[in-house]
Write a protein that holds these residues in place. Structure first.
Motif, PDB file in Angstrom:
ATOM      1  N   PRO A  78      76.852  39.387  36.865  1.00  0.00           N
ATOM      2  CA  PRO A  78      76.134  38.957  37.974  1.00  0.00           C
ATOM      3  C   PRO A  78      76.552  40.147  39.137  1.00  0.00           C
ATOM      4  O   PRO A  78      76.010  40.737  40.064  1.00  0.00           O
ATOM      5  N   LEU A  79      77.907  40.512  39.344  1.00  0.00           N
ATOM      6  CA  LEU A  79      78.254  41.650  40.218  1.00  0.00           C
ATOM      7  C   LEU A  79      77.669  42.767  39.905  1.00  0.00           C
ATOM      8  O   LEU A  79      77.213  43.667  40.578  1.00  0.00           O
ATOM      9  N   VAL A  80      77.651  43.212  38.750  1.00  0.00           N
ATOM     10  CA  VAL A  80      77.085  44.547  38.103  1.00  0.00           C
ATOM     11  C   VAL A  80      75.494  44.667  38.533  1.00  0.00           C
ATOM     12  O   VAL A  80      75.088  45.580  39.190  1.00  0.00           O
ATOM     13  N   ALA A  81      74.850  43.502  38.302  1.00  0.00           N
ATOM     14  CA  ALA A  81      73.633  43.543  38.473  1.00  0.00           C
ATOM     15  C   ALA A  81      73.174  43.326  39.970  1.00  0.00           C
ATOM     16  O   ALA A  81      72.160  44.268  40.357  1.00  0.00           O
ATOM     17  N   ALA A  82      73.860  42.650  40.711  1.00  0.00           N
ATOM     18  CA  ALA A  82      73.456  42.814  42.067  1.00  0.00           C
ATOM     19  C   ALA A  82      74.066  44.345  42.716  1.00  0.00           C
ATOM     20  O   ALA A  82      73.200  44.681  43.587  1.00  0.00           O
ATOM     21  N   ALA A  83      74.982  44.919  42.012  1.00  0.00           N
ATOM     22  CA  ALA A  83      75.393  46.326  42.852  1.00  0.00           C
ATOM     23  C   ALA A  83      74.296  47.290  42.417  1.00  0.00           C
ATOM     24  O   ALA A  83      73.912  47.939  43.350  1.00  0.00           O
ATOM     25  N   LEU A  84      73.944  47.134  41.151  1.00  0.00           N
ATOM     26  CA  LEU A  84      73.053  48.086  40.819  1.00  0.00           C
ATOM     27  C   LEU A  84      71.622  47.889  41.373  1.00  0.00           C
ATOM     28  O   LEU A  84      70.687  49.153  41.687  1.00  0.00           O
ATOM     29  N   GLY A  85      71.148  46.719  41.300  1.00  0.00           N
ATOM     30  CA  GLY A  85      69.788  46.472  41.654  1.00  0.00           C
ATOM     31  C   GLY A  85      68.792  47.028  40.419  1.00  0.00           C
ATOM     32  O   GLY A  85      69.184  47.563  39.495  1.00  0.00           O
ATOM     33  N   ASN A  86      67.425  46.763  40.910  1.00  0.00           N
ATOM     34  CA  ASN A  86      66.307  47.119  40.079  1.00  0.00           C
ATOM     35  C   ASN A  86      65.605  48.515  40.549  1.00  0.00           C
ATOM     36  O   ASN A  86      64.531  49.048  40.165  1.00  0.00           O
ATOM     37  N   GLY A  87      66.132  48.947  41.751  1.00  0.00           N
ATOM     38  CA  GLY A  87      65.241  49.994  42.479  1.00  0.00           C
ATOM     39  C   GLY A  87      65.559  51.204  41.785  1.00  0.00           C
ATOM     40  O   GLY A  87      66.565  51.563  40.937  1.00  0.00           O
ATOM     41  N   ARG A  88      64.569  52.210  41.949  1.00  0.00           N
ATOM     42  CA  ARG A  88      64.524  53.643  41.255  1.00  0.00           C
ATOM     43  C   ARG A  88      65.386  54.362  42.191  1.00  0.00           C
ATOM     44  O   ARG A  88      65.382  54.393  43.394  1.00  0.00           O
ATOM     45  N   GLY A  89      66.119  55.592  41.606  1.00  0.00           N
ATOM     46  CA  GLY A  89      66.772  56.146  42.321  1.00  0.00           C
ATOM     47  C   GLY A  89      66.091  57.446  42.833  1.00  0.00           C
ATOM     48  O   GLY A  89      64.838  57.584  42.333  1.00  0.00           O
ATOM     49  N   HIS A  90      66.617  58.140  43.989  1.00  0.00           N
ATOM     50  CA  HIS A  90      65.836  59.203  44.436  1.00  0.00           C
ATOM     51  C   HIS A  90      66.343  60.549  44.279  1.00  0.00           C
ATOM     52  O   HIS A  90      67.444  60.756  44.549  1.00  0.00           O
ATOM     53  N   GLY A  91      65.870  61.152  43.104  1.00  0.00           N
ATOM     54  CA  GLY A  91      66.468  62.354  42.590  1.00  0.00           C
ATOM     55  C   GLY A  91      67.729  62.318  42.058  1.00  0.00           C
ATOM     56  O   GLY A  91      67.980  61.027  41.015  1.00  0.00           O
ATOM     57  N   ASN A  92      68.508  62.939  42.072  1.00  0.00           N
ATOM     58  CA  ASN A  92      69.810  62.873  41.747  1.00  0.00           C
ATOM     59  C   ASN A  92      70.970  62.229  42.630  1.00  0.00           C
ATOM     60  O   ASN A  92      72.135  62.416  42.318  1.00  0.00           O
ATOM     61  N   GLU A  93      70.640  61.889  43.802  1.00  0.00           N
ATOM     62  CA  GLU A  93      71.471  61.214  44.704  1.00  0.00           C
ATOM     63  C   GLU A  93      71.396  59.713  44.633  1.00  0.00           C
ATOM     64  O   GLU A  93      70.259  59.218  44.629  1.00  0.00           O
ATOM     65  N   PRO A  94      72.780  59.297  44.135  1.00  0.00           N
ATOM     66  CA  PRO A  94      72.402  57.586  44.134  1.00  0.00           C
ATOM     67  C   PRO A  94      72.439  57.021  45.474  1.00  0.00           C
ATOM     68  O   PRO A  94      71.974  55.728  45.450  1.00  0.00           O
ATOM     69  N   GLY A  95      72.782  57.606  46.540  1.00  0.00           N
ATOM     70  CA  GLY A  95      72.599  57.129  47.898  1.00  0.00           C
ATOM     71  C   GLY A  95      73.729  56.375  48.198  1.00  0.00           C
ATOM     72  O   GLY A  95      74.232  55.660  47.455  1.00  0.00           O
ATOM     73  N   ARG A  96      74.086  56.443  49.350  1.00  0.00           N
ATOM     74  CA  ARG A  96      75.499  55.906  49.980  1.00  0.00           C
ATOM     75  C   ARG A  96      75.486  54.382  49.968  1.00  0.00           C
ATOM     76  O   ARG A  96      76.243  53.580  49.679  1.00  0.00           O
ATOM     77  N   LEU A  97      74.301  53.765  50.032  1.00  0.00           N
ATOM     78  CA  LEU A  97      74.224  52.259  50.332  1.00  0.00           C
ATOM     79  C   LEU A  97      74.466  51.817  48.861  1.00  0.00           C
ATOM     80  O   LEU A  97      75.125  50.809  48.667  1.00  0.00           O
ATOM     81  N   ARG A  98      73.917  52.434  47.940  1.00  0.00           N
ATOM     82  CA  ARG A  98      73.924  51.834  46.536  1.00  0.00           C
ATOM     83  C   ARG A  98      75.370  52.065  46.253  1.00  0.00           C
ATOM     84  O   ARG A  98      76.070  51.327  45.239  1.00  0.00           O
ATOM     85  N   LEU A  99      75.784  52.990  46.377  1.00  0.00           N
ATOM     86  CA  LEU A  99      77.337  53.551  46.002  1.00  0.00           C
ATOM     87  C   LEU A  99      78.218  52.351  46.540  1.00  0.00           C
ATOM     88  O   LEU A  99      79.346  52.042  45.972  1.00  0.00           O
ATOM     89  N   ALA A 100      78.010  52.053  47.798  1.00  0.00           N
ATOM     90  CA  ALA A 100      78.929  51.054  48.725  1.00  0.00           C
ATOM     91  C   ALA A 100      78.950  49.890  47.892  1.00  0.00           C
ATOM     92  O   ALA A 100      79.849  49.172  47.878  1.00  0.00           O
ATOM     93  N   ARG A 101      77.605  49.447  47.542  1.00  0.00           N
ATOM     94  CA  ARG A 101      77.249  48.143  46.838  1.00  0.00           C
ATOM     95  C   ARG A 101      77.948  48.190  45.512  1.00  0.00           C
ATOM     96  O   ARG A 101      78.271  46.861  45.112  1.00  0.00           O
ATOM     97  N   LEU A 102      78.165  49.227  44.955  1.00  0.00           N
ATOM     98  CA  LEU A 102      78.908  49.172  43.327  1.00  0.00           C
ATOM     99  C   LEU A 102      80.295  49.454  43.662  1.00  0.00           C
ATOM    100  O   LEU A 102      81.108  48.697  43.024  1.00  0.00           O
ATOM    101  N   LEU A 103      80.830  50.347  44.421  1.00  0.00           N
ATOM    102  CA  LEU A 103      82.346  50.577  44.640  1.00  0.00           C
ATOM    103  C   LEU A 103      83.150  49.514  45.510  1.00  0.00           C
ATOM    104  O   LEU A 103      84.416  49.153  45.013  1.00  0.00           O
TER     105      LEU A 103
END
Length: 594
Positions: A78-103
């Motif tokens: 559940p932690l992994v699913a919540a961190a990654l989400g279902n949204g699409r990435g923008h180009g090659n940048e994962p985005g700092r917000l998504r990275l924060a949710r993951l790290l």
């Protein structure tokens, strides 16, 4: 210095050299050094084997079992699913917000669980997620590894190194490290480190093509299927007699006969008309097969999806303790031993362009394999591979026992944190609970233990005792004091931290902590300072391995999976190391005055 001190110095330096050069397994090197010191009379058998009765290796063993249960049940899913989400990435940048949710949650989980299974669980899923969204996994995998290392600094059970230092303190007659005692410095260090990764990893890490991407993009260059012609020249001949056993630059990976798949194909396997043969090798040689009498083209390329039939594709990262290291695939009899065929070898971010049977395997190599579907279960808990992941597979789903595993893990932390039971007792109760409730079988629990790590920890205590009893630690400590004491105790602490960081990049983090600890204790005694801040700083610094892919297991696991080059670790790891060193030297004296 006495002859015992000089002898201990020679043994210690020799051990470091063996560990750096990977000439023998770490357990063999450290245990051999321990035995040599005992046989020479530098230490007695009691001191040599004191580490085997110390709480540290036993606690680490129990936590290995707990972490395996978490991995098996998918309790962190559940932690992994919540961190990654279902949204699409923008180009090659994962985005700092998504990275924060993951790290952030990754570091938090690593505070209570061994970081190796966390990365083993996260890395393949994150790589698949990124690839499907047009992102390079290299932007995510190294930050995940570094986040688990930082998270391990948060509690005494976060990493085996913290437990080793705690055991060394106890051996020295001092109080062990409390469950959350190290959190006082570990938390600000981890916050600084994770914040740095979120803010700067996107700028410092380049896009790299991963091993699985290379396989999918270049598969037509080295995988081809042929069919044995009915009543042809090869119909009824064995693989050996057909001349398909020792082809130059190409090998027979599998034989598919209606519903039956034979892989790897043995020399005595008899070919029948209609058999579909999969060949792997250099493109020019593979194409030459089309002209071989008795073979006809299957008129389609080999599918790499791994979701059909009995056999499928895997990535396996070679461990430093693996018997494969230093050998070729032929010398290790890879196909017969592992019942798998190596399709390609990736090293330092690119595929090795050579005849696979002649390539000597190195630690951290990523092998792309064709094997039966049970390959991962057979080898995931062995020392041969740090990571085995199924290509194209769906993420693991949380089982019904995931909640139970979560409750047991929480109970271990709560009981030890509240001081109701020592960490050793709580960890052992948790490990036995995993077996008693049927989460793990006794065999699975046994396979979860990393014997190499446990032996290194236990045997290292003897080397530390020899350094202290021979006077070597006091002599080295006096040298450090003489060079840095004029600038105050903080400068001496900095010297100890730098020495620990340098050693942990060269050898295992546990061995680095054990070698520096007696020197630090002697320094504290020489200056009349409290030894505890030095011990805490060593625990933090010994885990700060960010500069190389082989300094820490999780770094090695993502090395090939992310397609990284050696210099990529320096690019992100060097400024992170500086930040961790600065935070450690700043915060340790605040919470543990000299």
């Amino acid at each position: 210095m006495t002859w015992e001190a000089w002898f201990t110095l020679v043994i210690a330096v020799g051990t470091v050299v063996l560990l750096v050069r990977d000439q023998v397994a770490p357990a063999v090197a450290v245990l051999g050094a321990d035995m040599s010191l005992m046989l020479a009379g530098v230490i007695d058998p009691g001191a040599a084997f004191a580490g085997f009765s110390n709480p540290a290796p036993v606690t680490v063993a129990a936590l290995f079992v707990v972490a395996r249960a978490v991995e098996k049940t998918g309790a962190l899913q559940p932690l992994v699913a919540a961190a990654l989400g279902n949204g699409r990435g923008h180009g090659n940048e994962p985005g700092r917000l998504r990275l924060a949710r993951l790290l952030a949650p990754t570091a938090g989980a690593s505070a209570f669980l061994n970081n190796t299974p966390i990365v083993a669980m996260l890395a393949p899923q994150v790589a698949d997620w990124a690839t499907k969204r047009g992102m390079s996994p290299s932007r995510l995998l190294m930050p995940i590894s570094f986040a688990t290392i930082l998270g391990g600094m948060l509690t005494v059970v976060g990493t085996s190194t913290n437990l080793v230092v705690s055991g060394l303190l106890e051996q020295a007659g001092l109080a062990p490290i409390g469950m959350f005692e190290i959190t006082r410095v570990g938390f600000p260090v981890a916050v600084v480190g994770v914040a740095f990764l979120i803010l700067f990893s996107g700028m410092l890490l380049p896009d790299r093509r991963t091993a699985r991407q290379t396989m999918q993009e270049e598969s037509r260059e080295y995988v081809m299927q042929m069919v044995v012609a009915r009543s042809g020249a090869l119909d009824g001949l064995s693989v050996e007699d057909a001349g398909l056993r020792h082809l130059e630059g190409v090998f027979l990976a599998e034989v598919r006969r209606r519903e039956e798949v034979i892989a790897p194909a043995a020399p005595e396997t008899v070919l029948l008309g209609g058999d579909q043969l999969t060949f792997v090798g250099r493109v020019d040689v593979v194409r030459d097969l089309q002209g071989m009498r008795g073979l006809v083209s299957a008129e389609r390329k080999h599918e790499l999806h791994g979701d059909e039939g009995v056999h499928t594709f895997f990535e396996a990262v070679v461990s430093g303790a693996s018997a494969l290291v230093g050998k070729t695939l032929a010398e290790s009899e890879f196909r017969s031993r592992f019942q798998a065929v190596v399709i390609a070898i990736h090293r330092a971010g690119s595929r090795v362009n050579a005849k696979l049977g002649t390539v000597r395997i190195k630690e951290g190599d990523t092998l792309l394999l064709l094997a039966d579907r049970g390959f991962r279960e057979r080898w995931r808990d062995r020392n041969e591979f740090l990571l085995v992941s199924h290509l194209g597979g769906s993420p693991p789903v949380s089982t019904r026992k995931a909640l139970l595993v979560g409750l047991i893990t929480f109970a271990i932390v709560a009981i030890a944190g509240a001081g109701l039971l020592p960490i050793l007792h709580a960890s052992l109760l948790g490990a036995f609970a995993m077996i008693g409730f049927g989460v793990l079988t006794p065999g699975e629990a046994r396979n979860a233990l990393d014997a190499d790590v446990l032996v290194v920890i236990a045997a290292s205590f003897g080397i530390g005792a020899a350094m202290e009893q021979s006077g070597l630690a006091a002599g080295l400590g006096e040298g450090i004091v003489g060079g840095f004491a004029q600038w105050g105790p903080v400068a001496v602490l900095l010297a100890v931290v730098l020495a620990t960081v340098a050693l942990t990049e060269l050898i295992t983090n546990n061995a680095a902590a054990v070698l520096v600890f007696p020197i630090a204790i002697s320094i504290a005694a020489e200056l009349g300072l409290d030894p505890r801040p030095f011990a805490i700083a060593i625990a933090i610094a010994a885990s700060a391995s960010f500069l190389t892919p082989i300094g820490y297991q999780t770094n090695t696991m993502v090395y090939g999976l992310g397609g990284y080059r050696f210099t990529d670790f320096v690019r992100l790891g060097f400024p992170l190391t500086i930040a961790v060193i600065a935070a450690t030297v700043l915060f340790v004296p605040v919470f543990w005055p000299f």
